[in-house]
Design a protein around this motif. Structure first.
Motif, PDB file in Angstrom:
ATOM      1  N   ALA A  46     -10.212   6.552  14.172  1.00  0.00           N
ATOM      2  CA  ALA A  46     -10.383   5.271  13.481  1.00  0.00           C
ATOM      3  C   ALA A  46     -10.200   5.382  11.966  1.00  0.00           C
ATOM      4  O   ALA A  46     -10.154   4.359  11.277  1.00  0.00           O
ATOM      5  N   LEU A  47     -10.082   6.598  11.446  1.00  0.00           N
ATOM      6  CA  LEU A  47     -10.115   6.798   9.994  1.00  0.00           C
ATOM      7  C   LEU A  47      -9.017   6.017   9.271  1.00  0.00           C
ATOM      8  O   LEU A  47      -9.301   5.235   8.362  1.00  0.00           O
ATOM      9  N   MET A  48      -7.764   6.238   9.642  1.00  0.00           N
ATOM     10  CA  MET A  48      -6.681   5.645   8.865  1.00  0.00           C
ATOM     11  C   MET A  48      -6.650   4.127   8.991  1.00  0.00           C
ATOM     12  O   MET A  48      -6.355   3.436   8.008  1.00  0.00           O
ATOM     13  N   GLU A  49      -6.971   3.595  10.142  1.00  0.00           N
ATOM     14  CA  GLU A  49      -6.982   2.137  10.259  1.00  0.00           C
ATOM     15  C   GLU A  49      -8.123   1.539   9.445  1.00  0.00           C
ATOM     16  O   GLU A  49      -7.975   0.466   8.839  1.00  0.00           O
ATOM     17  N   THR A  50      -9.267   2.230   9.395  1.00  0.00           N
ATOM     18  CA  THR A  50     -10.373   1.774   8.549  1.00  0.00           C
ATOM     19  C   THR A  50      -9.947   1.755   7.088  1.00  0.00           C
ATOM     20  O   THR A  50     -10.201   0.780   6.353  1.00  0.00           O
ATOM     21  N   VAL A  51      -9.291   2.818   6.664  1.00  0.00           N
ATOM     22  CA  VAL A  51      -8.839   2.915   5.271  1.00  0.00           C
ATOM     23  C   VAL A  51      -7.773   1.866   4.980  1.00  0.00           C
ATOM     24  O   VAL A  51      -7.794   1.206   3.931  1.00  0.00           O
ATOM     25  N   ARG A  52      -6.837   1.688   5.889  1.00  0.00           N
ATOM     26  CA  ARG A  52      -5.785   0.688   5.666  1.00  0.00           C
ATOM     27  C   ARG A  52      -6.349  -0.730   5.627  1.00  0.00           C
ATOM     28  O   ARG A  52      -5.877  -1.560   4.847  1.00  0.00           O
ATOM     29  N   ASN A  53      -7.337  -1.007   6.449  1.00  0.00           N
ATOM     30  CA  ASN A  53      -7.967  -2.329   6.394  1.00  0.00           C
ATOM     31  C   ASN A  53      -8.606  -2.572   5.034  1.00  0.00           C
ATOM     32  O   ASN A  53      -8.505  -3.669   4.468  1.00  0.00           O
ATOM     33  N   THR A  54      -9.280  -1.543   4.515  1.00  0.00           N
ATOM     34  CA  THR A  54      -9.862  -1.658   3.179  1.00  0.00           C
ATOM     35  C   THR A  54      -8.773  -1.849   2.133  1.00  0.00           C
ATOM     36  O   THR A  54      -8.901  -2.680   1.217  1.00  0.00           O
ATOM     37  N   ALA A  55      -7.680  -1.095   2.275  1.00  0.00           N
ATOM     38  CA  ALA A  55      -6.570  -1.214   1.325  1.00  0.00           C
ATOM     39  C   ALA A  55      -5.954  -2.615   1.371  1.00  0.00           C
ATOM     40  O   ALA A  55      -5.590  -3.173   0.328  1.00  0.00           O
ATOM     41  N   ARG A  56      -5.857  -3.193   2.550  1.00  0.00           N
ATOM     42  CA  ARG A  56      -5.314  -4.557   2.667  1.00  0.00           C
ATOM     43  C   ARG A  56      -6.203  -5.570   1.939  1.00  0.00           C
ATOM     44  O   ARG A  56      -5.706  -6.502   1.305  1.00  0.00           O
ATOM     45  N   ILE A  57      -7.510  -5.383   2.050  1.00  0.00           N
ATOM     46  CA  ILE A  57      -8.440  -6.273   1.344  1.00  0.00           C
ATOM     47  C   ILE A  57      -8.230  -6.177  -0.160  1.00  0.00           C
ATOM     48  O   ILE A  57      -8.145  -7.183  -0.869  1.00  0.00           O
ATOM     49  N   LEU A  58      -8.123  -4.947  -0.661  1.00  0.00           N
ATOM     50  CA  LEU A  58      -7.908  -4.745  -2.097  1.00  0.00           C
ATOM     51  C   LEU A  58      -6.550  -5.292  -2.527  1.00  0.00           C
ATOM     52  O   LEU A  58      -6.422  -5.898  -3.594  1.00  0.00           O
TER      53      LEU A  58
ATOM     54  N   VAL B   4     -13.873   6.477  -0.914  1.00  0.00           N
ATOM     55  CA  VAL B   4     -13.647   7.676  -0.106  1.00  0.00           C
ATOM     56  C   VAL B   4     -14.221   7.445   1.281  1.00  0.00           C
ATOM     57  O   VAL B   4     -15.389   7.065   1.432  1.00  0.00           O
ATOM     58  N   TYR B   5     -13.395   7.667   2.286  1.00  0.00           N
ATOM     59  CA  TYR B   5     -13.819   7.627   3.677  1.00  0.00           C
ATOM     60  C   TYR B   5     -13.519   8.981   4.300  1.00  0.00           C
ATOM     61  O   TYR B   5     -12.573   9.671   3.890  1.00  0.00           O
ATOM     62  N   CYS B   6     -14.309   9.372   5.296  1.00  0.00           N
ATOM     63  CA  CYS B   6     -14.020  10.626   5.978  1.00  0.00           C
ATOM     64  C   CYS B   6     -14.291  10.495   7.466  1.00  0.00           C
ATOM     65  O   CYS B   6     -15.001   9.579   7.906  1.00  0.00           O
ATOM     66  N   SER B   7     -13.746  11.415   8.235  1.00  0.00           N
ATOM     67  CA  SER B   7     -14.032  11.478   9.661  1.00  0.00           C
ATOM     68  C   SER B   7     -15.292  12.298   9.879  1.00  0.00           C
ATOM     69  O   SER B   7     -15.718  13.067   8.997  1.00  0.00           O
ATOM     70  N   ASP B   8     -15.865  12.172  11.055  1.00  0.00           N
ATOM     71  CA  ASP B   8     -17.118  12.876  11.341  1.00  0.00           C
ATOM     72  C   ASP B   8     -16.927  14.378  11.546  1.00  0.00           C
ATOM     73  O   ASP B   8     -17.907  15.106  11.697  1.00  0.00           O
ATOM     74  N   ARG B   9     -15.678  14.848  11.553  1.00  0.00           N
ATOM     75  CA  ARG B   9     -15.431  16.284  11.656  1.00  0.00           C
ATOM     76  C   ARG B   9     -15.070  16.908  10.300  1.00  0.00           C
ATOM     77  O   ARG B   9     -14.640  18.065  10.232  1.00  0.00           O
ATOM     78  N   SER B  10     -15.244  16.164   9.227  1.00  0.00           N
ATOM     79  CA  SER B  10     -14.880  16.658   7.896  1.00  0.00           C
ATOM     80  C   SER B  10     -15.925  17.607   7.334  1.00  0.00           C
ATOM     81  O   SER B  10     -17.111  17.528   7.667  1.00  0.00           O
TER      82      SER B  10
ATOM     83  N   ILE C  90       0.853  -1.192   0.000  1.00  0.00           N
ATOM     84  CA  ILE C  90       0.000   0.000   0.000  1.00  0.00           C
ATOM     85  C   ILE C  90       0.887   1.240   0.000  1.00  0.00           C
ATOM     86  O   ILE C  90       1.779   1.367   0.853  1.00  0.00           O
ATOM     87  N   ARG C  91       0.673   2.144  -0.933  1.00  0.00           N
ATOM     88  CA  ARG C  91       1.379   3.427  -0.944  1.00  0.00           C
ATOM     89  C   ARG C  91       0.474   4.503  -0.359  1.00  0.00           C
ATOM     90  O   ARG C  91      -0.632   4.724  -0.848  1.00  0.00           O
TER      91      ARG C  91
END
Length: 258
Positions: free
Chosen positions: A185-197, A120-126, A13-14
């Motif tokens: 939780a944002l980056m870990e959520t995104v990285r988990n998705t990236a690992r799946i892909l 696209v994922y975002c935090s609740d303060r975006s 993952i880059r």
């Protein structure tokens, strides 16, 4: 530019991070060039399967650095490629999946670039805003086409004509964003998705993305194109590995295919 555009590659993952939080991650010409090169290099590198775009310091990006932009505005006349055009083309042409992780402000191109990401994922303060008309400018990066097509004209006009600010809830409701998390939780959520892909068959993934990004065409033509690519994949080492893994009740290992 390593200080203002951070690039990290791990687990196939880059991650490309805008790192100018004192200026709300406003993008300069040099930052556009660095980000474009990082995308293009990752798209060429067989060790990279997924690209993440994000921002440091609780901010995605406030868009163009106006002072830097006005010093040498892009001509957009086709005679030369400006840094912002280079970035736009790099993201538009990326064959590998691109995920955006938005935390905090996303303004201008910080919103329009999301239309060229795959997830696209975002935090609740975006918050999301495209103040082009408010600055006496026209929409950019294809947003006058991508947004009405994705949201419908009336909803897209909230962003492109009114210059409205969307919060995370509105962004999910319209489909600009796929899911909302807490900032922590944002980056870990995104990285988990990236690992799946990253674990999926890379050629099949690239074909699926290319088909989804292809311009509209008569449905029989698209079905025929899909059929040809489906048949190609049936003869591929990727499919042989996927089928063997299914029969053996194990996860497929596409890395061993080289």
């Amino acid at each position: 530019m390593s200080e203002q555009v951070l690039v990290d590659t791990a687990e196939r993952i880059r991650t490309i991070s805008f790192n100018r939080a004192d200026k709300k991650n406003a993008l300069t010409r040099a930052m556009y060039s660095a980000a474009a090169e990082a995308i293009e290099d990752g798209d060429r590198d067989p060790a990279v399967r997924v690209i993440i775009l994000t921002g440091e310091g609780g901010i995605f990006t406030a868009g163009n650095d106006i002072v830097d932009f006005m010093e040498q505005p892009p001509a957009m006349d086709g005679k030369e490629i400006s840094p912002v055009q280079h970035f736009m083309q790099a993201l538009l042409n990326a064959k590998k999946p691109v995920i955006a992780a938005v935390d905090g402000l996303a303004i201008g191109i910080g919103v329009t670039l999301l239309m060229h990401c795959d997830l696209v994922y975002c935090s609740d303060r975006s918050s999301f805003k495209t103040p082009f008309v408010d600055l006496a400018l026209a929409p950019e990066y294809g947003s006058s086409q991508t947004m009405p097509r994705a949201f419908g004209h009336v909803v897209a006009a909230e962003l492109l004509l009114l210059g409205a600010t969307w919060n995370a809830e509105r962004a999910v409701q319209t489909g600009l964003v796929g899911a909302v998390t807490t900032p922590d939780a944002l980056m870990e959520t995104v990285r988990n998705t990236a690992r799946i892909l990253a674990a999926k068959a890379p050629d099949a993934l690239a074909k699926a993305k290319t088909l989804m990004r292809r311009a509209p065409e008569p449905l029989p033509d698209r079905i025929a194109l899909e059929g040809r690519q489906f048949a190609e994949q049936l003869r591929s080492p990727e499919f042989a590995e996927a089928a063997a893994a299914f029969m053996e009740r194990r996860p497929p290992d596409f890395d061993k295919l080289g």
